[in-house]
Every structure is written in C-alpha cells, then in structure tokens.
Design a protein around this motif. Structure first.
Motif, PDB file in Angstrom:
ATOM      1  N   TYR A  22      -3.618   8.291   0.126  1.00 61.30           N
ATOM      2  CA  TYR A  22      -4.423   7.158   0.571  1.00 61.30           C
ATOM      3  C   TYR A  22      -5.490   7.623   1.554  1.00 61.30           C
ATOM      4  O   TYR A  22      -6.651   7.195   1.474  1.00 61.30           O
TER       5      TYR A  22
ATOM      6  N   LYS B 228       0.812  -1.208   0.000  1.00 57.91           N
ATOM      7  CA  LYS B 228       0.000   0.000   0.000  1.00 57.91           C
ATOM      8  C   LYS B 228       0.850   1.265   0.000  1.00 57.91           C
ATOM      9  O   LYS B 228       0.329   2.351  -0.267  1.00 57.91           O
TER      10      LYS B 228
ATOM     11  N   TYR C 201      -4.724   1.268   7.784  1.00 57.84           N
ATOM     12  CA  TYR C 201      -3.673   1.568   6.804  1.00 57.84           C
ATOM     13  C   TYR C 201      -2.452   2.166   7.486  1.00 57.84           C
ATOM     14  O   TYR C 201      -1.309   1.719   7.268  1.00 57.84           O
TER      15      TYR C 201
END
Length: 445
Positions: free
Chosen positions: A122, A3, A54
């Motif tokens: 993100y 990610k 995340y």
C-alpha cells in the motif's frame, strides 16, 4: 473490504510466517527510488499524508483473516494469530513537496517485522503514484514560466481517486486551480471550468450559446471558441463579451489544432475588437514539453490547462522504487543482488545548498551547513504534530526548487544531481558485506 487486504499475497504469507516463528522484533524498511525516470532531473516527494492516514488506521480484523484464509486455501483458525494486528510503529519521512534524488529514502518505517511487512504494498502504491504525478506537474509549472497552470485531469486519470490526488498534487507544486469540484472543496483549491463543445452544439449557433451561458453566469465568462471554426468562434465571442461590457476576467479557450498559430490569430481578433484584456486559455493534450515549446515560441497564451498526460504522468508513469529491509532486531542488513544492491541501516539525508545531498546514517551528526531531510512524523502508530497545509508543502517545494541549477530544472534532457554517501555509511556497508560473505562461506557444504 478493509484496506488491510489491499496488499500482495506474499506480504500476508511472510507476515504470517514471522508471527508463527516469533519474529516480531523491530524492523526498519526504507522506501526509495533506485533511478530517476528518463527526462527527470528531480522528483517531488508526495503521498506521505495519505500514507500516514492509512497507517494510523491499519488493523487486521476478523473479516480480513477470513479473506486471507480464503485466498490462501487455509482454515480460518490457522490465520487467527494475525487478528488484531495493528500498526504501532514509527515513520520518518521527508516532508511532502521536498525535492528528492535517486537513492534517497523518501520514508523509513520502524515497526515489529510483521507490521512493517504487511504495509509495504500500500505504501509503495501511494508514494510511487503520487510522487510520479507531482514530479510531472512540477515540470509543467516550470515550463509555463510564470503563466498559470490549471488541472483538467479528472476524466482521464486512472480512477476518480487518482483524479482527486492529481488535483491535490498540482496545487502542491503551484497549479492555480482545478476542474475537480470535490478537490476544490476538500483542499481549498480554486475551481476552474468553462463549457464543453456539446454545450455549443446544443444551440443554433455559437453566439446563441455564448449569450445563454453569460445570462446564466453573469460576470466574467470563459467561452470555448473552437467547436466549428476557431477564428469565427473567436469573433463571436468577442461580440458577446463586448455586449456584456467586457467585464474584467473574461477569456476564450482553445482546445485543439495548432495552438500557437490559433492563439496568435485569436489575439489579433480580440485586440482589434478592443479586448486586449481578454485572456487566452489553451488546453488539449498539453504537458511540459508542449507548454515549453509554446512559451518559447512566444505564443500569446495566458493560461495552460493540463489533463491526460499529467494526470497519468504519461512519459514516466511509474518509478523504479523499492521498500527494502535495512535492519532487523538491531542488526543492519542489506541486499546484494546484481544491480539491486541496497545500503544497510536506518538513514538520514543531509541537504547542502544546491541540492548537494549526502546519504548517511540516521545517528550521524548533521554536517555543517546541511539540513536533515527525514523527520519523525509518526510514533506508536499515531501522527506527531498537525497535518501540514498545502501552502506549507508548496513553500517547501518552491524553496527546494530555488536551489536547483538550471540544468536540473530543464525540460529537455535535464541533468539530475547524484547524492553522495557519507564515510560512515560507506564503512558500514563494507562491514555488512564482509559479514554476509563470511556467513555465506560458513553455510556452504
């Protein structure tokens, strides 16, 4: 692919420059929505929980460095200073389910500058998408005026993960169920589903299809009645439901046409057949506007199933959101670009009754009768406290909604409250503007 590489290139180029320049002091970034989309009286903050997931796992590995070097057309060894970088900062945020207004921080990140910069894209993607969908879903609950609303959005969302999020967000704001099996299992949301038109078409006639479905799924059934002719299909469904002994919980579903008129005719057919307890479920291109019109018209619809227009927040699919630097190395900073001015320093939102909000400085005393909305949810890159349940987030939303005036809750032309600015934040803003002006003059040849 990790990610860490799901980001815009300029986040990498800036972070790399910061590392090379030794600029790794703490930075504060604020994520907020500049203006509400047309047709919105409020937003429902969402996306925080996946954002924390995340951040807690964010690390730049050697493979990420190799990918960065490839797209930047640089030698891998040049980018090695980024290897091992992980997020170990602090996050303050409003809880999911909180009603928020324009200009209010949904979350603020405090971390070494390269870290805080790399996570921008993100975070914006998650929070903007999920807040937009949650806000649309909340309006459907309002429009339904107490009737259950079901999520049918998975097949029309922008990808399976978006569909999973849509089901969760619907549950957060009060949906009664979802067609999404994975979401039902993961989030404990009741699963809801009937049959497709293809199922009915696979049999010689509608009664055959309905009886076969009932044999496979004994108990309450929901029968789709508009494959051919809705009135004829409703009569067939009524016969089969009576053959079953009319178990409690049975329903028919309407998926096309003039739903109000068809629901009235179907209700008459069902009542005449001695089935006043059989519910009518409506689906097919519904959103808050269509639901509101049906409810106001008195259509005898018991349950509303929403899909496409809600899962993609069709009338307001994006938010004018920003993630802006408001302090670096202890110094408040701000942006002065035309129509995109930002306020400096870490902030707090103080909520007074009636959504009469004040945006102030983080360290301001809480005004009498007000509640601070932003709470520390992550420190040293790790969550603080347990993950809130969907039920607690839903309770938060319902409590905030209860404070909203009728004009704020309206479906057509709602009036959004406007947050005020505290005197201390206003004074600091003026001070930073003067400092920037003085610096700009001294830099002019």
């Amino acid at each position: 692919m990790s990610k860490a590489t799901i980001t815009d290139l300029y986040e990498v180029t800036m972070a790399f420059s910061y590392v090379r320049e030794g600029m790794e002091a703490p930075a504060v970034f604020s994520l907020f929505v500049r203006d509400l989309p047309p047709g919105r009286g409020f937003l429902v903050a969402a996306g925080l929980e996946p954002a924390l997931d995340y951040l807690s796992g964010f690390t730049v590995g050697t493979a990420d460095v190799r990918d960065f070097a490839q797209v930047m057309h640089r030698e891998e060894q040049d980018l090695r200073p980024l290897a091992g970088l992980r997020f170990d900062g602090e996050v303050r945020a409003v809880p999911e389910g909180t009603i928020v207004l324009a200009g209010e921080p949904l979350l603020e990140v405090t971390a070494p500058l390269p870290q805080a910069q790399l996570v921008e894209t993100y975070l914006l993607s998650l929070v903007c998408h999920q807040t937009a969908v949650a806000s649309k879903a909340a309006r459907c609950v309002l429009a339904a005026a107490g009737h259950p609303v079901i999520d049918f959005s998975l097949r029309r969302c922008h990808g399976p993960q978006a569909g999973l999020a849509s089901a969760r967000l619907g549950a957060l704001v009060g949906f009664a169920g979802t067609s999404n099996v994975a979401a039902a299992v993961r989030y404990g949301v009741p699963a809801s589903g009937t049959m497709a038109h293809s199922y009915v078409q696979s049999f010689p006639g509608e009664p055959d299809a309905f009886r076969a479905f009932a044999r496979t799924h004994p108990g309450p059934v929901t029968l789709l009645v508009d494959t051919y002719d809705t009135e004829r299909g409703t009569r067939a469904a009524a016969r089969v439901i009576n053959e079953l002994g009319a178990p409690a919980g049975c329903a028919i579903r309407l998926d096309s046409g003039d739903l109000g008129a068809l629901a009235r005719r179907a209700r008459s057919i069902l009542d005449t057949a001695g089935l006043p307890g059989v519910r009518i479920v409506a689906s097919g291109g519904l959103d808050e506007y269509a639901i509101d019109a049906l409810v106001r018209s008195g259509a005898p619809i018991d349950v509303y199933a929403v899909g496409t227009k809600v899962g993609v927040a069709a009338d307001a699919p994006y938010l004018d959101a920003a993630y802006k630097l408001v302090a670096y190395d202890g110094l408040p900073v701000m942006k002065l670009s035309s129509r995109k001015v930002t306020a400096p320093a870490a902030k707090q939102v103080f909520r007074r009754p009636g959504l009469s909000d004040v945006v102030g400085l983080r360290d301001e005393p809480v005004p009498a009768g007000a509640e601070p909305l932003l709470h520390t949810v992550m420190r040293n890159g790790r969550r603080i406290g347990p993950r809130p349940s969907l039920a607690s987030s839903r309770a938060r939303f319902e409590a905030d909604l209860g404070q909203a005036a009728e004009a704020v809750r309206g479906i057509d032309e709602p009036r959004a409250p406007v947050a005020s600015v505290s005197p201390r934040l206003a004074a600091l803003t003026d001070e930073v503007k003067r400092r920037i002006a003085a610096t700009t003059r001294s830099d002019t040849p």
